[in-house]
Scaffold this motif. Structure first.
Motif, PDB file in Angstrom:
ATOM      1  N   PRO A 411      61.358  44.816  52.203  1.00 28.85           N
ATOM      2  CA  PRO A 411      60.549  44.079  51.224  1.00 28.85           C
ATOM      3  C   PRO A 411      59.584  43.113  51.907  1.00 28.85           C
ATOM      4  O   PRO A 411      59.889  42.548  52.955  1.00 28.85           O
ATOM      5  N   HIS A 412      58.416  42.958  51.304  1.00 28.39           N
ATOM      6  CA  HIS A 412      57.485  41.946  51.799  1.00 28.39           C
ATOM      7  C   HIS A 412      58.075  40.558  51.587  1.00 28.39           C
ATOM      8  O   HIS A 412      58.645  40.273  50.530  1.00 28.39           O
ATOM      9  N   PRO A 413      57.913  39.667  52.548  1.00 29.82           N
ATOM     10  CA  PRO A 413      58.222  38.261  52.298  1.00 29.82           C
ATOM     11  C   PRO A 413      57.090  37.653  51.467  1.00 29.82           C
ATOM     12  O   PRO A 413      56.264  38.386  50.901  1.00 29.82           O
ATOM     13  N   LYS A 414      57.021  36.340  51.398  1.00 32.50           N
ATOM     14  CA  LYS A 414      55.948  35.706  50.643  1.00 32.50           C
ATOM     15  C   LYS A 414      54.602  36.085  51.266  1.00 32.50           C
ATOM     16  O   LYS A 414      54.391  35.889  52.464  1.00 32.50           O
ATOM     17  N   ILE A 415      53.707  36.627  50.467  1.00 34.84           N
ATOM     18  CA  ILE A 415      52.410  37.096  50.963  1.00 34.84           C
ATOM     19  C   ILE A 415      51.301  36.652  50.016  1.00 34.84           C
ATOM     20  O   ILE A 415      51.567  36.233  48.891  1.00 34.84           O
ATOM     21  N   GLY A 416      50.084  36.798  50.480  1.00 32.23           N
ATOM     22  CA  GLY A 416      48.952  36.328  49.696  1.00 32.23           C
ATOM     23  C   GLY A 416      47.900  37.390  49.441  1.00 32.23           C
ATOM     24  O   GLY A 416      46.693  37.100  49.473  1.00 32.23           O
ATOM     25  N   PHE A 417      48.332  38.624  49.185  1.00 30.72           N
ATOM     26  CA  PHE A 417      47.348  39.691  48.974  1.00 30.72           C
ATOM     27  C   PHE A 417      46.574  39.464  47.670  1.00 30.72           C
ATOM     28  O   PHE A 417      45.346  39.594  47.636  1.00 30.72           O
ATOM     29  N   ILE A 418      47.290  39.135  46.595  1.00 32.86           N
ATOM     30  CA  ILE A 418      46.615  38.909  45.312  1.00 32.86           C
ATOM     31  C   ILE A 418      45.575  37.805  45.469  1.00 32.86           C
ATOM     32  O   ILE A 418      44.415  37.949  45.022  1.00 32.86           O
ATOM     33  N   GLU A 419      45.965  36.720  46.111  1.00 31.04           N
ATOM     34  CA  GLU A 419      45.037  35.592  46.284  1.00 31.04           C
ATOM     35  C   GLU A 419      43.820  35.992  47.119  1.00 31.04           C
ATOM     36  O   GLU A 419      42.705  35.505  46.884  1.00 31.04           O
ATOM     37  N   THR A 420      44.035  36.881  48.083  1.00 31.81           N
ATOM     38  CA  THR A 420      42.934  37.325  48.932  1.00 31.81           C
ATOM     39  C   THR A 420      41.966  38.210  48.139  1.00 31.81           C
ATOM     40  O   THR A 420      40.729  38.076  48.268  1.00 31.81           O
ATOM     41  N   LEU A 421      42.518  39.103  47.320  1.00 30.04           N
ATOM     42  CA  LEU A 421      41.660  39.932  46.464  1.00 30.04           C
ATOM     43  C   LEU A 421      40.860  39.047  45.502  1.00 30.04           C
ATOM     44  O   LEU A 421      39.646  39.255  45.296  1.00 30.04           O
ATOM     45  N   GLU A 422      41.526  38.064  44.947  1.00 30.19           N
ATOM     46  CA  GLU A 422      40.843  37.192  43.985  1.00 30.19           C
ATOM     47  C   GLU A 422      39.775  36.334  44.662  1.00 30.19           C
ATOM     48  O   GLU A 422      38.758  35.989  44.040  1.00 30.19           O
ATOM     49  N   ALA A 423      39.987  36.011  45.936  1.00 29.56           N
ATOM     50  CA  ALA A 423      38.978  35.220  46.654  1.00 29.56           C
ATOM     51  C   ALA A 423      37.657  35.981  46.738  1.00 29.56           C
ATOM     52  O   ALA A 423      36.574  35.390  46.587  1.00 29.56           O
ATOM     53  N   ILE A 424      37.738  37.288  46.992  1.00 22.81           N
ATOM     54  CA  ILE A 424      36.503  38.076  47.014  1.00 22.81           C
ATOM     55  C   ILE A 424      35.957  38.247  45.601  1.00 22.81           C
ATOM     56  O   ILE A 424      34.746  38.121  45.352  1.00 22.81           O
ATOM     57  N   LYS A 425      36.852  38.503  44.654  1.00 21.64           N
ATOM     58  CA  LYS A 425      36.379  38.719  43.281  1.00 21.64           C
ATOM     59  C   LYS A 425      35.652  37.482  42.754  1.00 21.64           C
ATOM     60  O   LYS A 425      34.687  37.602  41.995  1.00 21.64           O
ATOM     61  N   ASN A 426      36.088  36.313  43.187  1.00 21.43           N
ATOM     62  CA  ASN A 426      35.462  35.076  42.722  1.00 21.43           C
ATOM     63  C   ASN A 426      34.307  34.623  43.605  1.00 21.43           C
ATOM     64  O   ASN A 426      33.703  33.583  43.333  1.00 21.43           O
ATOM     65  N   SER A 427      34.022  35.377  44.656  1.00 21.05           N
ATOM     66  CA  SER A 427      33.006  34.922  45.601  1.00 21.05           C
ATOM     67  C   SER A 427      31.602  35.067  45.020  1.00 21.05           C
ATOM     68  O   SER A 427      31.350  35.906  44.133  1.00 21.05           O
ATOM     69  N   GLU A 428      30.719  34.270  45.564  1.00 16.94           N
ATOM     70  CA  GLU A 428      29.314  34.349  45.149  1.00 16.94           C
ATOM     71  C   GLU A 428      28.752  35.723  45.491  1.00 16.94           C
ATOM     72  O   GLU A 428      27.972  36.296  44.723  1.00 16.94           O
TER      73      GLU A 428
END
Lengths: 746, 82
Positions: A411-428
């Motif tokens: 299993p993955h430990p605590k990760i930030g893939f969702i947050e990383t995808l959202e960072a691009i989605k919210n980018s200028e």
């Protein structure tokens, strides 16, 4: 920029951007690299290299070379101990210098040391080697073909118990769920075969070392490497020496990217120095670097992927072939394991590592992951296109979160893939219109990161300054990171701390700087040493103020007395404590070592706008944005630098770079003129967005950032080209001729 | 007992068994027990595998890492880096 400013406000130094401690030396040319070192009486060493991709060495006659002017020593494989092929050190030993069989064009078969470089080169040319040329295997297809010649007679397939020579290095299936049921449930199925060529890390500084064997038989080595303790242990093993007979001093390193986790020169330099009783310097030429050091593996990856109409990725199936070059390795297994970004309830992957007569492959930033991500990200993007959904939304729908399985089931430990995808989605960038005539592509990447062994010593000086000593070569700004974490712990200004990288006899054992581990693992050793020092300082302050040690707290870089009789007294500063150290117990120093578990995986997401010249096939990158989860950015500028550097290298891999071999296995583009890496004018400014989802296994949340940035660019650019020119690229490099051919065939 | 998860390549030594309960206080003890049960598996686990305990990747070569009774132990292909 940092996308998630969730850093606790108590951090005074971590997360700031001080000028790097080694910066002035680097920009003024004062920093000393291995090739800069010259010792009195030093000789120059030059290798004799095989002109054949595969041959048996019939004989080596060194007599003419030994008689030439200035020649002081000559060595061949016969001078080195035999290592059992089953020994993990065997392949690196014979890669340093061949014994009976040469395995690729450029393989070292002998070496000479002479007074001048010209004399050494002339003597190397005079070494007479008689070869029996053997059939060469030069590609994955040739390697696995029925009746293929054996590329390396010592290779046995790992952990199968097979005793016969084989061109298969390793083989491993990865399975879960029910693939047939998964495809039956899929509404959309995409399937393609992808090929990538071998590519080089392209570090600016060629491999170099100086070795000096003293009259006591002890060798001192100055070397460019990602891990000088590993240089010591590998050199000792190849020579059959004890590690106590070798001291390695790390020179500054001019780039490694995984390519300097192995060695090519040091045992030979030591052998020549021992024979000549003089120091020996060996510096590779660029041609030697490209012909004879390890590139990232070529690959051939076939993937079939299914999804439902509502965007669930149900199934993945495929075979991943990776070439390990001339020796065994785990490249294919690692590539399959790197498929870890999407849940895929049904998975069936076969990883096959092959052996051939090209240079022994080496690590390159997130080894094996970029090749696999090229395939995965292309097919996920194709599914998004077919379903008519936003490519980031499709990935968000399937992205792994904590507890979801990786390809190998853990299993993955605590990760930030969702947050990383959202960072691009919210980018200028993502929310801006695609430039006219251009196409936009999106892709992601994953890398494990590792922990391993690290040591640190922190010394407090009499004026309250500190020296932080570690064994991790600084290949990406780790000096500054170590100093920042020490500053945060001690409450001491970061420029009152001197971070140094010490030799193998001046600091505790430390593993190679690889796997994005230095700031994570060595950083923890620094933190632990600082915490021990704080306890020492509290005890000293208690002595100075005449109170019990448990009445002393460490607050904002000073000892604060709590409770009577001295409550409210002025805090005791570090400088006061160190200034009085002679009277309170002597110097203050602390050492910490650890074997770190809990490395935090890292995810990245990239976005590119490209324009494709439909007459020439040239791809122009108009805009490029990279987001990556750093856990916590200790020095954000260096995190951004790692992201930008990884992106640039991935872009080169995607668009231009490749090893080109002749039919005989000779590398035909062994220079930076013909091996086309991107230069500044090829690239736009790469916009970096740091995402911070702290790793709970590190005191500051560090994940390590050096590798993941190279994983997404290939898929990102392939997807951008698809949207710009209407062609799905499946073969690297996506250079003008390849893209033009695809356009003309559509 | 800990729950041990094996890869498909390990399963070539275990008649297809991919998940099983194993008693052992450390990674090394778990490997020893598995090696006793399945001929040929020991070298692959000792020399050709990384280990995660409850999802936390352990340092290479770790055999003394503690394995609690309810731990989930995954044996993985070797992981390094560049």
């Amino acid at each position: 920029m940092t996308a998630t400013e969730n850093r606790p406000p108590k951090y005074k130094y971590v997360g700031t951007r001080p000028v790097r401690h080694d910066g002035l030396d680097k920009v003024t040319g004062k920093a000393r690299f291995a090739a800069d070192l010259d010792l009195t009486g030093q000789l120059r060493g030059v290798m004799v290299r095989s002109p054949h991709a595969h041959a048996r060495i019939v004989s080596i006659d060194t007599s003419a070379a030994e008689a030439m002017p200035g020649v002081k020593a000559v060595t061949t494989g016969a001078d080195f101990p035999t290592i059992d092929p089953a020994d993990p050190a065997h392949d690196e030993a014979i890669n340093n210098i061949a014994r009976d069989e040469v395995l690729y064009d450029g393989h070292t078969v002998a070496a000479v040391a002479a007074t001048t470089l010209a004399e050494a080169r002339a003597a190397a040319a005079a070494v007479k080697v008689e070869y029996e040329v053997l059939p060469a295997v030069l590609s994955i297809e040739e390697s696995i073909a029925d009746g293929a010649p054996i590329a390396n007679s010592t290779n046995r397939t790992l952990f199968t118990g097979d005793t016969e020579p084989s061109n298969i290095a390793s083989i491993g299936p990865f399975q879960r769920g029910d693939v047939e049921a998964g495809f039956a449930a899929a509404d959309v199925i995409v399937e393609r075969t992808f090929t990538t060529k071998a590519v080089h890390q392209g570090y600016i500084e060629p491999h170099a070392c100086v070795a000096d064997v003293g009259q006591d038989g002890k060798a001192t080595i100055w070397a460019s490497s990602q891990g000088h303790f590993a240089v010591r242990s590998k050199t000792a093993k190849i020579l059959g020496w004890g590690t106590d007979k070798i001291k390695v001093t790390p020179a500054e390193i001019g780039g490694g990217f995984g390519g300097k986790t192995t060695i090519y020169l040091e045992p030979i330099a030591v052998m020549l120095s021992q024979k000549a009783a003089r120091p020996v310097k060996i510096v590779m030429t660029r041609e030697e670097v490209l012909r004879a050091t390890g590139p990232a593996p070529a690959s051939k990856i076939h993937i079939k992927m299914g999804a439902t109409n509502d965007g669930e990725l149900t199934t993945i199936q495929g075979t991943l072939h990776y070439s390990n070059g001339s020796a065994k390795g785990y490249a294919a297994l690692t590539g399959a394991m790197s498929i870890a970004s999407y849940r895929f309830p049904n998975l069936d992957l076969m990883a096959v590592g092959t052996v051939d007569n090209t240079p022994k492959s080496a690590a390159y930033r997130a080894p094996s992951a970029p090749q696999a991500a090229f395939a995965i990200e292309t097919l996920v993007d194709e599914i998004a296109d077919q379903l008519g959904v936003d490519p980031i939304d499709l990935r968000l729908r399937n992205a792994v979160v904590e507890g979801d399985p990786t390809a190998m089931g853990a299993p993955h430990p605590k990760i930030g893939f969702i947050e990383t995808l959202e960072a691009i989605k919210n980018s200028e960038h993502y929310n801006s219109p695609v430039p006219e005539g251009a196409g936009r592509g999106f892709g992601t990447g994953f890398w494990f990161n590792i922990g391993e062994q690290s040591s640190a010593t922190v010394n407090l000086n009499e004026d309250g300054t500190a020296t932080v000593i570690t064994g991790s070569p600084d290949i990406g700004g780790s000096r500054a990171s170590m100093a920042l974490m020490a500053a945060e712990e001690l409450g001491l200004d970061v420029h009152r701390i001197t971070p140094i990288v010490a030799d193998t006899e001046s600091v505790g054992f430390t593993d190679i700087t690889e796997g994005s581990r230095a700031t994570f693992a060595t950083g923890m050793a620094v933190v632990n040493a600082c915490r021990e020092l704080i306890e020492q300082m509290k005890e000293r302050a208690a002595v100075m103020r005449g109170v019990a040690a448990d009445q002393v707290a460490w607050i904002d870089g000073a000892a604060v007395i709590e409770g009577p009789p001295s409550e409210g007294a002025d805090p005791v500063s570090i400088a006061e404590i160190t200034g009085a150290a002679k009277m309170t117990g002597g110097p203050l120093t602390a050492t910490a070592s650890l074997n770190a578990a809990g490395a935090g995986p890292s995810f990245a997401a990239h976005l590119a706008d490209v324009r494709v010249d439909e007459e020439t096939g040239q791809v122009e990158i108009l805009r490029y944005t990279a987001a990556q989860d750093a856990g916590t950015a200790i020095h954000p500028s260096y995190v951004e630098g790692q992201m930008q550097g990884g992106s640039a290298q991935g872009i080169g891999w995607a668009l231009n770079e490749e090893y080109i071999f002749s039919g005989d296995g000779e590398m035909e583009n062994a220079s930076f003129l013909d091996y086309r890496m991107p230069v500044a004018s090829d690239l736009p400014m790469i916009e970096a967005i740091i995402v911070e989802v702290p790793n709970p296994s590190h005191p500051y949340g560090v994940r390590g950032v050096g590798e993941t940035g190279i994983v997404p660019p290939i898929g990102t650019l392939a997807n951008a080209i698809a949207h710009a020119a209407g062609v799905r690229m499946t073969d690297l490099p996506m250079s003008p001729p390849t893209v033009l051919k695809a356009i003309n065939n559509k | 007992m800990a729950i041990v998860h094996l890869q498909a390549n390990h399963a070539t030594f275990t008649d297809g068994v991919r998940q099983l309960e194993v008693d052992g206080a450390t990674v090394g003890a778990v490997i020893d027990e598995l090696a006793k049960r399945f001929d040929g598996l020991g070298p692959l686990l000792r020399e050709g595998s990384s280990v995660a305990i409850n999802g936390e990747l352990q340092p290479k070569g770790t055999i003394y890492a503690a394995v609690t009774g309810d731990a989930e132990v995954h044996f993985l292909a070797p992981i390094s880096g560049g």
